[in-house]
Design a protein around this motif. Structure first.
Motif, PDB file in Angstrom:
ATOM      1  N   ALA A 275       0.836  -1.195   0.000  1.00 59.54           N
ATOM      2  CA  ALA A 275       0.000   0.000   0.000  1.00 59.54           C
ATOM      3  C   ALA A 275       0.871   1.245   0.000  1.00 59.54           C
ATOM      4  N   TYR A 276       1.890   1.206   0.844  1.00 58.10           N
ATOM      5  CA  TYR A 276       2.784   2.345   0.941  1.00 58.10           C
ATOM      6  C   TYR A 276       3.390   2.668  -0.416  1.00 58.10           C
ATOM      7  N   GLN A 277       3.860   1.592  -1.055  1.00 54.19           N
ATOM      8  CA  GLN A 277       4.494   1.824  -2.357  1.00 54.19           C
ATOM      9  C   GLN A 277       3.491   2.283  -3.410  1.00 54.19           C
ATOM     10  N   CYS A 278       2.287   1.753  -3.320  1.00 54.26           N
ATOM     11  CA  CYS A 278       1.256   2.170  -4.283  1.00 54.26           C
ATOM     12  C   CYS A 278       0.976   3.658  -4.152  1.00 54.26           C
ATOM     13  N   PHE A 279       0.825   4.106  -2.914  1.00 56.71           N
ATOM     14  CA  PHE A 279       0.526   5.522  -2.724  1.00 56.71           C
ATOM     15  C   PHE A 279       1.703   6.381  -3.168  1.00 56.71           C
ATOM     16  N   LYS A 280       2.897   5.866  -2.919  1.00 60.59           N
ATOM     17  CA  LYS A 280       4.079   6.601  -3.390  1.00 60.59           C
ATOM     18  C   LYS A 280       4.030   6.743  -4.905  1.00 60.59           C
ATOM     19  N   LEU A 281       3.655   5.639  -5.550  1.00 62.84           N
ATOM     20  CA  LEU A 281       3.590   5.671  -7.012  1.00 62.84           C
ATOM     21  C   LEU A 281       2.507   6.622  -7.482  1.00 62.84           C
ATOM     22  N   THR A 282       1.423   6.652  -6.730  1.00 60.38           N
ATOM     23  CA  THR A 282       0.365   7.610  -7.073  1.00 60.38           C
ATOM     24  C   THR A 282       0.936   9.006  -7.105  1.00 60.38           C
ATOM     25  N   LEU A 283       1.682   9.307  -6.058  1.00 61.07           N
ATOM     26  CA  LEU A 283       2.231  10.657  -5.976  1.00 61.07           C
ATOM     27  C   LEU A 283       3.278  10.895  -7.037  1.00 61.07           C
ATOM     28  N   ALA A 284       3.998   9.838  -7.387  1.00 67.01           N
ATOM     29  CA  ALA A 284       4.984  10.011  -8.447  1.00 67.01           C
ATOM     30  C   ALA A 284       4.284  10.360  -9.749  1.00 67.01           C
ATOM     31  N   ASN A 285       3.089   9.792  -9.927  1.00 66.47           N
ATOM     32  CA  ASN A 285       2.356  10.064 -11.163  1.00 66.47           C
ATOM     33  C   ASN A 285       1.600  11.369 -11.124  1.00 66.47           C
ATOM     34  N   ASN A 286       1.074  11.661  -9.966  1.00 66.80           N
ATOM     35  CA  ASN A 286       0.293  12.892  -9.865  1.00 66.80           C
ATOM     36  C   ASN A 286       0.597  13.535  -8.531  1.00 66.80           C
ATOM     37  N   ASN A 287       1.310  14.608  -8.625  1.00 67.12           N
ATOM     38  CA  ASN A 287       1.820  15.244  -7.425  1.00 67.12           C
ATOM     39  C   ASN A 287       0.732  15.914  -6.597  1.00 67.12           C
ATOM     40  N   ASP A 288      -0.448  16.053  -7.168  1.00 69.79           N
ATOM     41  CA  ASP A 288      -1.516  16.786  -6.466  1.00 69.79           C
ATOM     42  C   ASP A 288      -2.572  15.871  -5.882  1.00 69.79           C
ATOM     43  N   HIS A 289      -2.252  14.629  -5.745  1.00 70.99           N
ATOM     44  CA  HIS A 289      -3.277  13.686  -5.334  1.00 70.99           C
ATOM     45  C   HIS A 289      -3.469  13.754  -3.828  1.00 70.99           C
ATOM     46  N   ALA A 290      -4.435  14.538  -3.404  1.00 69.37           N
ATOM     47  CA  ALA A 290      -4.599  14.805  -1.978  1.00 69.37           C
ATOM     48  C   ALA A 290      -4.952  13.532  -1.207  1.00 69.37           C
ATOM     49  N   GLU A 291      -5.812  12.699  -1.800  1.00 66.06           N
ATOM     50  CA  GLU A 291      -6.225  11.493  -1.091  1.00 66.06           C
ATOM     51  C   GLU A 291      -5.028  10.602  -0.803  1.00 66.06           C
ATOM     52  N   ALA A 292      -4.136  10.514  -1.795  1.00 60.58           N
ATOM     53  CA  ALA A 292      -2.969   9.671  -1.605  1.00 60.58           C
ATOM     54  C   ALA A 292      -2.089  10.225  -0.493  1.00 60.58           C
ATOM     55  N   TYR A 293      -1.972  11.539  -0.426  1.00 61.35           N
ATOM     56  CA  TYR A 293      -1.192  12.142   0.649  1.00 61.35           C
ATOM     57  C   TYR A 293      -1.776  11.749   2.000  1.00 61.35           C
ATOM     58  N   ASN A 294      -3.085  11.826   2.069  1.00 58.87           N
ATOM     59  CA  ASN A 294      -3.752  11.513   3.323  1.00 58.87           C
ATOM     60  C   ASN A 294      -3.488  10.069   3.724  1.00 58.87           C
ATOM     61  N   ASN A 295      -3.662   9.180   2.759  1.00 58.61           N
ATOM     62  CA  ASN A 295      -3.517   7.772   3.105  1.00 58.61           C
ATOM     63  C   ASN A 295      -2.076   7.429   3.441  1.00 58.61           C
ATOM     64  N   LEU A 296      -1.180   8.060   2.740  1.00 61.13           N
ATOM     65  CA  LEU A 296       0.226   7.845   3.039  1.00 61.13           C
ATOM     66  C   LEU A 296       0.522   8.301   4.465  1.00 61.13           C
ATOM     67  N   ALA A 297      -0.113   9.406   4.833  1.00 56.53           N
ATOM     68  CA  ALA A 297       0.097   9.931   6.174  1.00 56.53           C
ATOM     69  C   ALA A 297      -0.380   8.925   7.208  1.00 56.53           C
ATOM     70  N   VAL A 298      -1.517   8.306   6.952  1.00 58.91           N
ATOM     71  CA  VAL A 298      -2.033   7.333   7.911  1.00 58.91           C
ATOM     72  C   VAL A 298      -1.052   6.177   8.062  1.00 58.91           C
ATOM     73  N   LEU A 299      -0.494   5.765   6.912  1.00 62.72           N
ATOM     74  CA  LEU A 299       0.494   4.686   6.985  1.00 62.72           C
ATOM     75  C   LEU A 299       1.721   5.122   7.767  1.00 62.72           C
ATOM     76  N   GLU A 300       2.117   6.372   7.563  1.00 60.24           N
ATOM     77  CA  GLU A 300       3.294   6.876   8.279  1.00 60.24           C
ATOM     78  C   GLU A 300       3.030   6.921   9.773  1.00 60.24           C
ATOM     79  N   ILE A 301       1.806   7.282  10.135  1.00 55.81           N
ATOM     80  CA  ILE A 301       1.468   7.308  11.563  1.00 55.81           C
ATOM     81  C   ILE A 301       1.619   5.916  12.138  1.00 55.81           C
ATOM     82  N   ARG A 302       1.178   4.948  11.368  1.00 56.00           N
ATOM     83  CA  ARG A 302       1.291   3.572  11.854  1.00 56.00           C
ATOM     84  C   ARG A 302       2.746   3.185  12.032  1.00 56.00           C
TER      85      ARG A 302
END
Lengths: 934, 485
Positions: free
Chosen positions: B386-413
């Protein structure tokens, strides 16, 4: 879009490179076999006429030889084929003057019954029992120039011009009302009674003049007219149960009209139709229509309801229904390029076969191994924090070298210089591009920091052959009226190297730096004894004669200059360089701090060069001055701040009028104050630097004020505009009530404000340049003082000079503050407690500079106490550096006691995400761009 | 081979077969020919006919149905004074989402757009969404690749856009003012009896932003002749004037005249959807399908409705239908994959998403697919993936707010509080309308004891989604805490 495709019953491709259009297909019992079996007759623009009687052995068969009953080539193009009761049966009608009427005998021979040589270019025709004639059909031909020509069997009856004709439209005959119906180029459906046509003035006399033509046309009265608002592709009359309906296929809609020209219903079509065929449907009172479109689809509508959609293998230009070989209702379609197909509707799914995704045999062990490898790489790369891949090879397909000529230009190339000096010198820089391979799209751009400027800054070479070299020359001069912060320039060439796989080429960049001579911006002057700012640089080598060091400034004959040298910038300020005769020291002094930088830099540079030439390697410069912070200067700062804010607020209150002057005054006060402050500041560089910082901050605050005022005025301006607009839009104009004066006044205010803001920006730029100089000096002093390594100097530089330009949104203060506090938090942190400090979330203009100054002081403090600058990840988090006590903690570190982990509420991952379907496929791309996120 | 056909006839035939380039070329040749070649008296009409045909061909090349293209520029949005009431009563305006009584879905279930309206299943132009309050706000609103609006719609963004002369000026040259002049003269010439010219004038007025005048013209045209297009144009005007109820009324009248007209039904459904009345919208989409069962928009919208009302199996059937009909694109496979996942058909999920990924035409699409893959990974518990997927999302689209959010949740974990905080801040600045980043930020700040920030973020979250229970609880808790101090 359809679920099913038309089931192929019989199909064939006709001819090669032949063209077919709407009229070219006719399905009827051509040979009067009486069996009720229809034959397909096809004519082409190339003049071929073919008759088919398909009887496939099994559905889906191709054409067999016996299916083709007849194929003849006529002398002219076949535009339309119709079968009807014209004495004989088949009528071949061709362009440019031949109308043939031929019979088709049992031996499958075609027999010309009669032909008419047409005087005009024909376009299309219709037939029917005009005037209620029983038992035979008459022919009506429409020519390209709008004449209806009527033929009664072998003889020509009469011709009439249609009124207001431009381009021919489809034509049909309605037997119920005995009228011709066409769609004219005025986008109107028009109906003409046959009677009216027959009795109108004869329009066919070749001798008649234009005027008569028009007058004759006018007498032709239409029965009814309906404006449908679009051009029509086809028109058709269907009658059943005593009523008849006219069907018109437009370019975007299809209409069903009553006899009297009223719309019965209409249907908006999704995509451009190509042909249609209405026919009576099984259910009472409704009419089915077959509509073919340019998306290879055939739709079956019952009135307006879509009953069936089916996929065809081609775009149909004509569609007919016929009884072929005991099969009723076979759909016969003909494409533009001559693909003739007989098909029937079936539930054969037009399953779109998605292309297979490339799949390979899954070897789990191998996959696992690969996965592990990749995971490892990912882990590695996250550790090093290096996002950009390093290039492994050194690509120097193109080498770029810059050569600065040792002497200034004889004739100065400076243009538009704002410097108020007698002569502004310039120096020539020669840039050489040497390519090893053939490269494409080479662009060379050269840049120097303003206030320096170039005579040319861009060169474009398209292709450079291998081993070719290109040389360009340009001149550098001082443009702005302040000394530059650095004397370096850089040249960057971008190019692409084509490879076999990628003819576009891989973009690459080559760059080089060059150093400009000091002579460009200053000239020798009389040294002065006194100065406010003094810097002393220690070295570990015996002193060098200044004449040797600065041969371009010193006069060889003058003995004095061995020890003392004076410089004067083009902008006016003077610097004096003193070399001690006995000790190994050099002193630089000047009235202003920032001016010291260039000379100091030049001095150390030249010293290093000099000793390098002498082959002594261990030459070092040191700086032993102290950088203490004294409350005294803080006091001055505070005083200064209060003064300034007062002045500023005063000026702002007075509003926009005459604001420009105010601001300039403020700036003047500011500068005066800062010089005052610098003056008292003497040797204590940090404090001085901070006051420079202060000026910039104030200027930025000014700019913010300006922006606010500007937006205020702009809102006012728009409000006035809006009012004016409503006034003007009114049908009954109301007095303007001086709105125009107000508008103009506001406009002037805006312009004045914008001018002031611009002025402010220029000032800010100058101040920033000064700040840059001063900062570089401080960096240099710190590094000399603490003998920092180059890596550390680089970090320091990155910390202090993060921006090339100072902007309103992101300024120097906050970025430097953030960088410094990061350093303080990480590698220079004193305890783990400090590491936990959080950064401020957003970078915004600070209210004052005290925080920044404190941080800078703290940084120096920590450096003095042996802190090391390093940025590797390990130290980032784990390392705690135990520093000797005595340092004040970072002031705003009021970290609250951590509360124990609370009953944490759930963290929501964001919602799932459903992307949208793209819009209809026939939409032109780019016309629809969704403004929302999916 | 072949016989020489008369060029004008040939051109005319090309036009009918929509080979516009060939047609235009042929007409140009015809016009270039010296007039001497033609008979003196007929020459006039032939060149006229050729001109007319050529303009028509050129127009058709760029023609886009005016009804379907519409994007409000910033300037129009800001200088719009046509709205009747600035503060509309609930259920009568498009500008205030969530005012409908129909009970739209909550943002916890269905994602919303910037203005708080649920996302629909179909890309379509011109919604009154995302109307910022002031010009300044409009310009400063973070604009990503998706939300970039033209400054004004008169700036020639209708790239693909006599009777023939009018359409030529209007569509090909995009010169609305001249087209208006021409149309005004023409309608005068026709003694105000030609409805077509009135519609054209209305279209021009609409383009120029004079909605009231446009309304008058369309209404007068409708009086003369009932036409589906005119109804659609008029409804568009009402839509722009923020009078959805009038538009609905008009559509319903139109349906009386043209029963079963798909475009009218579809218009009604769209308006209901815009007004957050999902159930009625779905009903009308069903009606559309009864008339035209190949209507892609209706199928997609009903599908997405089912999906968001927790019936992924049914949604799956709709999307499968689309696939059978030959829609073959990234979005469809993406949706199929998601439906499969939520319908617990795990075997198909990854293949669908894989296919979607291979079909992605641009980086934004790829980003969305990766984002959903990340969701699937979260669902099956593979947090690394999941972490890598969200990273890839951001690599593809730097403005993807949802991905930022979800990545943050993973980082909190993972315990990286600082990074999570930064990510959440990015997410909330990119998409202020989403409540999740605000809430997560509040919860995180609350955990580390930064009550002030937590409170601020919780307020923002409440603003974005007033009904969110956890936010309310958090605020209550914080208030208690503050009261204790």
């Amino acid at each position: 879009m359809s679920l099913f495709k038309a089931r192929d019953w019989w199909s064939t491709a006709l001819g090669e490179k032949e063209e077919f259009d709407q009229g070219c297909l006719c399905v009827a019992d051509v040979d009067n076999s009486g069996s009720g079996q229809d034959k397909i007759t096809v004519g082409s623009y190339m003049g071929y006429l073919r008759i088919f009687n398909p009887h496939p052995v099994k559905p889906g068969d191709g054409m067999q030889a016996e299916d083709l009953l007849l194929e003849v080539q006529l002398r002219d193009s076949v535009l339309q084929v119709e079968v009807g009761k014209f004495v004989s049966k088949l009528c071949v009608y061709a362009v440019s003057g031949t109308l043939g009427n031929v019979e088709h005998g049992n031996q499958y021979q075609i027999k010309l019954m009669y032909e008419h040589n047409l005087q005009r270019t024909a376009c299309n025709m219709t037939y029917g029992p005009f005037g209620g004639v029983k038992g035979r059909d008459l022919i009506c031909i429409q020519s390209m120039d709008g004449m209806l020509m009527l033929f009664e069997q072998e003889s020509y009856a009469f011709g009439r011009f249609l009124p207001g004709f431009l381009l021919p439209g489809p034509l049909t005959y309605s037997s119920r009302t005995d009228s011709f119906i066409t769609v004219s180029s005025c986008q109107q459906v028009e109906s003409y009674k046959y009677q009216v046509l027959a009795f109108a003035t004869d329009a066919d006399e070749r001798q008649e003049t234009e005027q008569q033509k028009l007058s004759s046309g006018k007498r032709l009265v239409m029965d009814w007219v309906l404006n449908i608002g679009e051009q029509a592709l086809d028109i058709c009359v269907v009658s059943f149960n005593q009523t008849s309906s006219v069907f018109v296929l437009g370019e975007r809609n299809f209409f069903c009209l009553k006899d009297n020209g009223q719309i019965r219903f209409m249907k908006k079509l999704d995509c451009s139709p190509s042909c249609f065929l209405p026919y009576c449907s099984v259910s009472e009172g409704t009419i089915n229509t077959l509509v073919g479109n340019h998306n290879n689809m055939l739709h079956v509508y019952q009135d307006v309801t879509l009953k069936w959609a089916t996929q065809l293998p081609h775009i149909p230009v004509a569609v007919k229904v016929g009884n072929l070989q005991d099969l009723k209702g076979v759909i016969v379609t003909l494409s533009d390029s001559g693909h003739l197909q007989c098909s029937y509707l079936g539930t054969d799914p037009s399953l779109f076969q998605a292309p297979k995704v490339e799949s390979r045999e899954i070897n789990y062990e191998e996959l696992d191994r690969e996965m592990k490898k990749l995971q490892k790489i990912i882990k590695e790369s996250t550790k090093t924090q290096d996002i950009l891949p390093r290039s492994e090879k050194d690509y120097d397909d193109l080498r770029i070298t810059a050569e600065v000529s040792p002497d200034l230009d004889v004739v100065s190339q400076a243009i538009d210089s704002e410097v108020r000096a007698e002569a502004v010198p310039s120096v020539t820089v020669k840039i050489t591009l040497q390519s090893r391979l053939a490269v494409q799209k080479t662009k060379l751009s050269i840049c120097v920091q303003p206030p320096l400027a170039l005579t040319h800054d861009q060169f474009i070479f398209d292709d450079i052959e291998s081993c070719e070299s290109k040389v360009v020359a340009l001149s550098v001069f001082l443009k702005g009226n302040c000394p530059p912060a650095e004397l370096e320039g850089s040249a960057v060439a971008s190019y692409s190297t084509p490879t076999d796989l990628n003819p576009e080429g891989i973009p690459r960049v080559a760059r080089c730096k060059f150093r400009l001579p000091l002579r460009l911006i200053c000239f020798p002057a009389q040294p002065s004894k006194t100065a406010n700012h003094k810097l002393t640089i220690d070295t570990n080598k015996p002193p060098v004669s200044l004449v040797n060091l600065f041969p371009d400034f010193a006069d060889q004959s003058d003995e004095d200059q061995v020890n003392v040298l004076g410089f004067q910038f083009l902008t006016g300020s003077r610097i004096t360089l003193l070399a001690s005769k006995t000790s190994q020291r050099y002193r630089i002094q000047s009235e202003q701090l920032e001016d010291l930088w260039l000379i100091t830099k030049e001095l150390t540079f030249r010293l290093e060069e000099y000793f390098k030439k002498q082959n002594s390697k261990d030459f070092t410069c040191t700086f032993s001055g102290s950088v203490p912070l004294q409350e005294y200067f803080e006091l001055i700062d505070r005083h200064f701040e209060v003064e300034h804010v007062l002045a500023l607020s005063n000026s702002c209150e007075r509003g926009a009028y005459g604001f420009t002057g105010q601001v300039i005054q403020v700036v003047m006060i500011l500068c005066a104050l800062s010089t005052l402050c610098l003056w008292t500041g003497a040797d204590h560089n940090l404090a001085l630097n901070s006051s420079l910082i202060h000026i910039i901050l104030m200027l930025r605050l000014n700019a913010e004020k300006f922006e606010e005022l500007l937006s205020e005025r702009a809102i006012q301006f728009r409000a006035i505009e809006r009012r004016l607009l409503t006034r003007f839009k009114d049908k009954t104009p109301a007095p303007l009530q001086h709105l125009d004066t107000l508008l103009e006044g506001t406009y002037r205010q805006i312009i004045a404000l914008a001018d002031a803001a611009e002025e402010n920006q220029t000032n800010m730029f100058q101040a920033f340049t000064k700040l840059k100089s001063a900062t570089q000096l401080v960096i240099m002093l710190i590094s000399l003082w603490q003998k920092l390594s180059t890596d550390q100097v680089a970090i320091l530089e990155a910390t202090f000079l993060p921006l090339m330009q100072d902007t309103q949104e992101l300024g120097w203060e906050e970025s430097v503050d953030a960088a410094i506090s990061h350093l303080l938090r990480t590698c220079l942190s004193k305890s783990s407690k400090e590491q936990a400090l959080t950064l401020t979330s957003q970078l915004s203009i600070p209210k004052d500079t005290s925080r920044l100054k404190k941080h800078i002081t703290l940084l120096c403090d920590r450096l003095a106490k042996g802190g090391r600058l390093c940025l590797s990840t390990d130290t980032n988090i784990q390392q705690t550096m135990v520093m000797p006590g005595g340092c004040t903690p970072i002031p705003e570190s009021d970290l609250e006691e951590r509360t124990g982990v609370q009953d944490s509420t759930t963290m929501f991952t964001s919602h799932r995400h459903l992307t949208k379907q793209k819009s209809k496929t026939d939409f032109p791309q780019g016309a629809l761009e969704e403004a929302e996120k999916p | 081979m072949g016989l020489e056909t008369e060029p004008l006839l040939q051109a005319w035939s090309y036009f009918r077969r929509r080979k516009f380039q060939l047609c235009a070329d042929l007409c140009s040749q015809l016009l270039e020919k010296s007039p001497g070649h033609q008979e003196p008296d007929s020459e006039f009409t032939v060149s006229q006919a050729a001109w007319s045909l050529k303009t028509r061909a050129l127009t058709e090349m760029v023609y886009v149905d005016e009804i379907d293209i519409d994007q409000e520029g910033i300037a129009e949005m800001m200088l719009d004074e046509n709205a009747i009431a600035q503060v509309a009563r609930p259920g009568t305006s498009l500008k205030l989402p969530g005012t409908s009584q129909g009970g739209g879905p909550s943002p916890a279930v269905r994602p919303v757009t910037q203005s708080g309206r649920p996302v629909t299943g179909f890309v379509r132009p011109s919604t009154q969404s995302g109307r910022p309050g002031t010009m300044e706000q409009a310009i400063r609103t973070p604009r990503t690749a998706h939300t970039a609006r033209p400054i004004t719609s008169a700036s020639g963004r209708y790239v693909r856009l006599g009777t023939a002369l009018f359409e030529y000026i209007f569509h090909h040259e995009n010169d609305v003012k001249n087209a208006l002049d021409l149309a005004a003269l023409a309608t005068e010439h026709a003694q105000y009896k030609d409805w077509w010219w009135k519609v054209q004038i209305g279209k021009c007025y609409y383009r120029l932003g004079l909605y009231r005048e446009a309304e008058k013209q369309f209404k007068s045209a409708l009086k003369q002749q009932d036409m589906v297009d005119t109804i659609l144009y008029l409804a568009k005007v009402y839509f722009r004037l923020d009078q959805p109820l009038t538009a609905l009324h008009l559509f319903k009248q139109g349906l009386d005249r043209f029963p079963g007209e798909v475009t009218l039904l579809c218009g009604i459904a769209r308006i209901y959807e815009e007004m957050n009345n999902i159930s009625l919208a779905a009903e009308y989409y069903r009606e559309v399908l009864k008339q035209d069962n190949t209507h892609v928009e209706a199928i997609a919208c009903i599908g997405s409705n089912h999906f968001y009302s927790d019936q992924p199996e049914i949604a799956l059937r709709f999307y499968r239908r689309l696939l059978q009909m030959g829609v073959y694109n990234c979005q469809l496979f993406n949706n199929l994959g998601l439906c499969c996942f939520y319908a617990q058909q795990y075997d198909m999920t990854l293949t669908s998403l894989e296919r979607a990924l291979s079909l992605a035409e641009n980086e934004e699409e790829a980003a969305d697919v990766w984002y959903n893959l990340g969701h699937v990974a979260v669902g099956i518990g593979d947090l690394n993936l999941a972490y890598q997927c969200f990273k890839l999302t951001l690599a593809n689209n730097n403005d993807h707010a949802e991905a930022y959010n979800n990545l943050a949740v993973l980082e909190i974990r993972r315990g990286h509080v600082e990074q999570a905080r930064a990510l959440l801040q990015t997410a909330s600045s990119l998409a202020p309308h989403m409540y999740e980043p605000h809430f997560n930020f509040a919860a995180l700040s609350d955990q580390v004891g930064d009550l002030q920030r937590s409170y601020i973020a919780a307020q923002k979250s409440k603003e974005a989604f007033p009904g969110h229970v956890d936010t309310q609880q958090l605020i209550k808790q914080l208030k208690q805490h503050f009261a204790m101090l």
